[in-house]
Design an enzyme around this catalytic site. Sequence first.
Site, PDB file in Angstrom:
ATOM      1  N   GLY A  10     -23.270  62.895  68.529  1.00 60.48           N
ATOM      2  CA  GLY A  10     -23.097  62.756  67.069  1.00 60.48           C
ATOM      3  C   GLY A  10     -21.628  62.735  66.667  1.00 60.48           C
ATOM      4  N   ASP A  31     -28.613  64.749  74.187  1.00 57.79           N
ATOM      5  CA  ASP A  31     -28.873  64.227  72.841  1.00 57.79           C
ATOM      6  C   ASP A  31     -30.113  63.332  72.945  1.00 57.79           C
ATOM      7  OD1 ASP A  31     -26.516  63.606  70.321  1.00 57.79           O
ATOM      8  OD2 ASP A  31     -28.533  62.723  70.260  1.00 57.79           O
ATOM      9  N   ASN A  35     -30.180  60.655  65.779  1.00 61.59           N
ATOM     10  CA  ASN A  35     -29.230  60.310  64.720  1.00 61.59           C
ATOM     11  C   ASN A  35     -27.877  59.964  65.337  1.00 61.59           C
ATOM     12  OD1 ASN A  35     -28.371  59.933  62.120  1.00 61.59           O
ATOM     13  ND2 ASN A  35     -27.889  62.083  61.759  1.00 61.59           N
ATOM     14  N   SER A 124     -21.944  76.019  59.027  1.00 60.02           N
ATOM     15  CA  SER A 124     -21.374  75.283  57.905  1.00 60.02           C
ATOM     16  C   SER A 124     -20.941  76.253  56.823  1.00 60.02           C
ATOM     17  CB  SER A 124     -22.449  74.353  57.335  1.00 60.02           C
ATOM     18  OG  SER A 124     -22.041  73.857  56.074  1.00 60.02           O
ATOM     19  N   THR A 126     -21.551  75.909  53.995  1.00 59.06           N
ATOM     20  CA  THR A 126     -22.637  75.930  53.026  1.00 59.06           C
ATOM     21  C   THR A 126     -23.365  77.288  53.024  1.00 59.06           C
ATOM     22  OG1 THR A 126     -24.469  74.605  52.189  1.00 59.06           O
ATOM     23  CG2 THR A 126     -24.450  74.985  54.531  1.00 59.06           C
ATOM     24  N   TYR A 149     -31.574  73.032  54.488  1.00 61.93           N
ATOM     25  CA  TYR A 149     -30.535  72.767  55.502  1.00 61.93           C
ATOM     26  C   TYR A 149     -29.612  73.976  55.611  1.00 61.93           C
ATOM     27  CZ  TYR A 149     -25.906  71.334  57.068  1.00 61.93           C
ATOM     28  OH  TYR A 149     -24.682  71.306  57.686  1.00 61.93           O
ATOM     29  N   LYS A 153     -29.027  76.824  58.742  1.00 61.59           N
ATOM     30  CA  LYS A 153     -27.756  77.243  59.354  1.00 61.59           C
ATOM     31  C   LYS A 153     -27.627  78.767  59.288  1.00 61.59           C
ATOM     32  CE  LYS A 153     -25.929  73.292  60.527  1.00 61.59           C
ATOM     33  NZ  LYS A 153     -25.831  72.946  61.954  1.00 61.59           N
ATOM     34  N   ASN A 179     -15.267  70.531  55.170  1.00 64.18           N
ATOM     35  CA  ASN A 179     -15.727  69.140  55.012  1.00 64.18           C
ATOM     36  C   ASN A 179     -15.058  68.221  56.039  1.00 64.18           C
ATOM     37  OD1 ASN A 179     -16.315  70.551  52.471  1.00 64.18           O
ATOM     38  ND2 ASN A 179     -16.963  68.551  51.746  1.00 64.18           N
ATOM     39  N   LEU A 200     -18.596  62.185  50.516  1.00 62.33           N
ATOM     40  CA  LEU A 200     -17.535  61.452  49.815  1.00 62.33           C
ATOM     41  C   LEU A 200     -16.808  60.409  50.678  1.00 62.33           C
ATOM     42  CD1 LEU A 200     -15.852  61.093  47.235  1.00 62.33           C
ATOM     43  CD2 LEU A 200     -14.341  62.904  48.079  1.00 62.33           C
ATOM     44  N   ASP A 295     -23.472  71.064  42.857  1.00 59.73           N
ATOM     45  CA  ASP A 295     -22.054  71.045  43.234  1.00 59.73           C
ATOM     46  C   ASP A 295     -21.284  72.174  42.558  1.00 59.73           C
ATOM     47  OD1 ASP A 295     -22.215  68.976  44.980  1.00 59.73           O
ATOM     48  OD2 ASP A 295     -21.349  67.460  43.652  1.00 59.73           O
TER      49      ASP A 295
HETATM   50  C1  UD1 Z   1     -21.908  68.557  51.532  1.00 61.08           C
HETATM   51  C2  UD1 Z   1     -23.096  69.456  51.660  1.00 61.08           C
HETATM   52  C3  UD1 Z   1     -22.794  70.542  52.671  1.00 61.08           C
HETATM   53  C4  UD1 Z   1     -22.386  69.921  53.989  1.00 61.08           C
HETATM   54  C5  UD1 Z   1     -21.182  69.002  53.752  1.00 61.08           C
HETATM   55  C6  UD1 Z   1     -20.825  68.260  55.010  1.00 61.08           C
HETATM   56  C7  UD1 Z   1     -24.212  69.308  49.490  1.00 61.08           C
HETATM   57  C8  UD1 Z   1     -24.568  70.030  48.241  1.00 61.08           C
HETATM   58  N1  UD1 Z   1     -23.475  69.997  50.367  1.00 61.08           N
HETATM   59  O1  UD1 Z   1     -20.832  69.321  50.978  1.00 61.08           O
HETATM   60  O2  UD1 Z   1     -23.910  71.350  52.853  1.00 61.08           O
HETATM   61  O3  UD1 Z   1     -22.060  70.931  54.911  1.00 61.08           O
HETATM   62  O4  UD1 Z   1     -21.519  68.040  52.771  1.00 61.08           O
HETATM   63  O5  UD1 Z   1     -19.601  67.614  54.865  1.00 61.08           O
HETATM   64  O6  UD1 Z   1     -24.580  68.174  49.710  1.00 61.08           O
HETATM   65  N2  UD1 Z   1     -18.580  63.331  45.546  1.00 61.08           N
HETATM   66  C9  UD1 Z   1     -18.455  62.339  44.586  1.00 61.08           C
HETATM   67  N3  UD1 Z   1     -19.085  61.147  44.801  1.00 61.08           N
HETATM   68  C10 UD1 Z   1     -19.820  60.887  45.927  1.00 61.08           C
HETATM   69  C11 UD1 Z   1     -19.936  61.908  46.911  1.00 61.08           C
HETATM   70  C12 UD1 Z   1     -19.302  63.123  46.664  1.00 61.08           C
HETATM   71  O7  UD1 Z   1     -17.806  62.523  43.557  1.00 61.08           O
HETATM   72  O8  UD1 Z   1     -20.382  59.792  46.055  1.00 61.08           O
HETATM   73  C13 UD1 Z   1     -17.877  64.618  45.328  1.00 61.08           C
HETATM   74  C14 UD1 Z   1     -18.791  65.827  45.244  1.00 61.08           C
HETATM   75  O9  UD1 Z   1     -19.210  66.048  43.940  1.00 61.08           O
HETATM   76  C15 UD1 Z   1     -17.877  66.930  45.799  1.00 61.08           C
HETATM   77  C16 UD1 Z   1     -16.990  66.211  46.818  1.00 61.08           C
HETATM   78  O10 UD1 Z   1     -17.055  64.831  46.459  1.00 61.08           O
HETATM   79  O11 UD1 Z   1     -17.045  67.437  44.771  1.00 61.08           O
HETATM   80  C17 UD1 Z   1     -17.458  66.367  48.250  1.00 61.08           C
HETATM   81  O12 UD1 Z   1     -18.830  66.016  48.341  1.00 61.08           O
HETATM   82  P1  UD1 Z   1     -19.552  65.853  49.757  1.00 61.08           P
HETATM   83  O13 UD1 Z   1     -18.735  64.984  50.650  1.00 61.08           O
HETATM   84  O14 UD1 Z   1     -20.962  65.431  49.495  1.00 61.08           O
HETATM   85  O15 UD1 Z   1     -19.487  67.308  50.385  1.00 61.08           O
HETATM   86  P2  UD1 Z   1     -20.006  68.713  49.780  1.00 61.08           P
HETATM   87  O16 UD1 Z   1     -20.880  68.538  48.632  1.00 61.08           O
HETATM   88  O17 UD1 Z   1     -18.800  69.591  49.626  1.00 61.08           O
END
Ligand code: UD1
Length: 338
Positions: A10, A31, A35, A124, A126, A149, A153, A179, A200, A295
């Site tokens: 992975g 593995d 995924n 994590s 999380t 999830y 963990k 992250n 993100l 969030d």
């Molecule tokens: C998420 C997971 C977390 C996991 C981690 C892995 C959730 C609630 N939490 O964390 O359990 O361990 O990923 O990396 O899903 N954002 C945007 N637009 C997007 C995507 C994200 O604005 O399309 C923002 C989010 O609101 C946040 C930041 O980007 O503020 C990071 O988001 P993301 O990459 O999804 O990570 P987490 O939510 O921190």
Amino acid sequence: MKILLSGGAGFIGSHTYVELINAGHEAVIVDNLYNASEKVLERLETITGKPVTFCNADVSDKEAMRAIFAAHSFDAVIHFAGYKAVGESVRKPIEYYRNNLDTTLTLCECMREAGVRCIVFSSSATVYGPIETSPLVESMHPLDCTNPYAWSKSINERILLDVCTAMPDWSCALLRYFNPIGAHESGLIGEDPVGVPNNLMPYITQVASGKRERLNVFGNDYNTPDGTGVRDYIHVVDLARGHVAACEYLLSHKGAEIINLGTGIGYSVLDIVNAFQRVNDVPVPYAIVERRAGDMDSYYADPTKAKTLLGWQAEKTLDDMCRDSWRWQSKNPNGYRD
Ligand code: UD1
């Protein structure tokens, strides 16, 4: 050291494989490719210049795992295998608990039978729950988790802590990742999400490549400097090196340790978008939309313990993360599916 990497094909597992080999260790990847892609294996051979030892097996398959432990003499296990999509875990709690707990229990049983006593677990941040007091320190009492999830963990951490209490000659590192983004600088391995990315950075790279029209920024009314969510983004190669440091530490220490792997620096969504555009000279169109449920404002690590205990700290910058994520995406527009 010879190390079993469960889920080693992975995103984080494959980068950890490279860093283990670079550090002079041996590693066996186990593995079931649920995924992950088989293509990772040839890419790993290109990066390291060495043949990969790979076992296509489900980590919860006791007989298959017994045979793997019997065929090798492992010093340690790094356990990555598990389902990892937050949203999916809410819809499929039975599958998530079954898979994410069975894999750990099976590994522990096989380790006990084979006399392997060191395990690094892929946890994590999380597990800290919806806490609003960053930086997050390992000694904090976590709040309740918000999805299956995260609970899986947290329960895995509990299992491994109890195992180490019952068997004092075991050692265990519970690594709480913040992250992870970025990719190996070769552009040969990276994150390969299936379908629409939830996180993100993969979303940004797909927007930059023209695959998606624009990034939806989930809210700009958070209690942060620019109103968008702040997170602790860590380069996956730094994260991988944290695993190597943890394995080396465990060889000479008994007991269980919870350790944050983060940079300690919080960046907002707009910080990431701006750095990405600047470093790669590519536009990332975005729009501010509603907050995403669940969030939080800010979530970042206190990474002091990792430095003190393991001698590890993140070294790569946000610019490195943006550059390497884009190189991976540009060289592999469809991930491993080309
Ligand atoms: C998420 C997971 C977390 C996991 C981690 C892995 C959730 C609630 N939490 O964390 O359990 O361990 O990923 O990396 O899903 N954002 C945007 N637009 C997007 C995507 C994200 O604005 O399309 C923002 C989010 O609101 C946040 C930041 O980007 O503020 C990071 O988001 P993301 O990459 O999804 O990570 P987490 O939510 O921190």
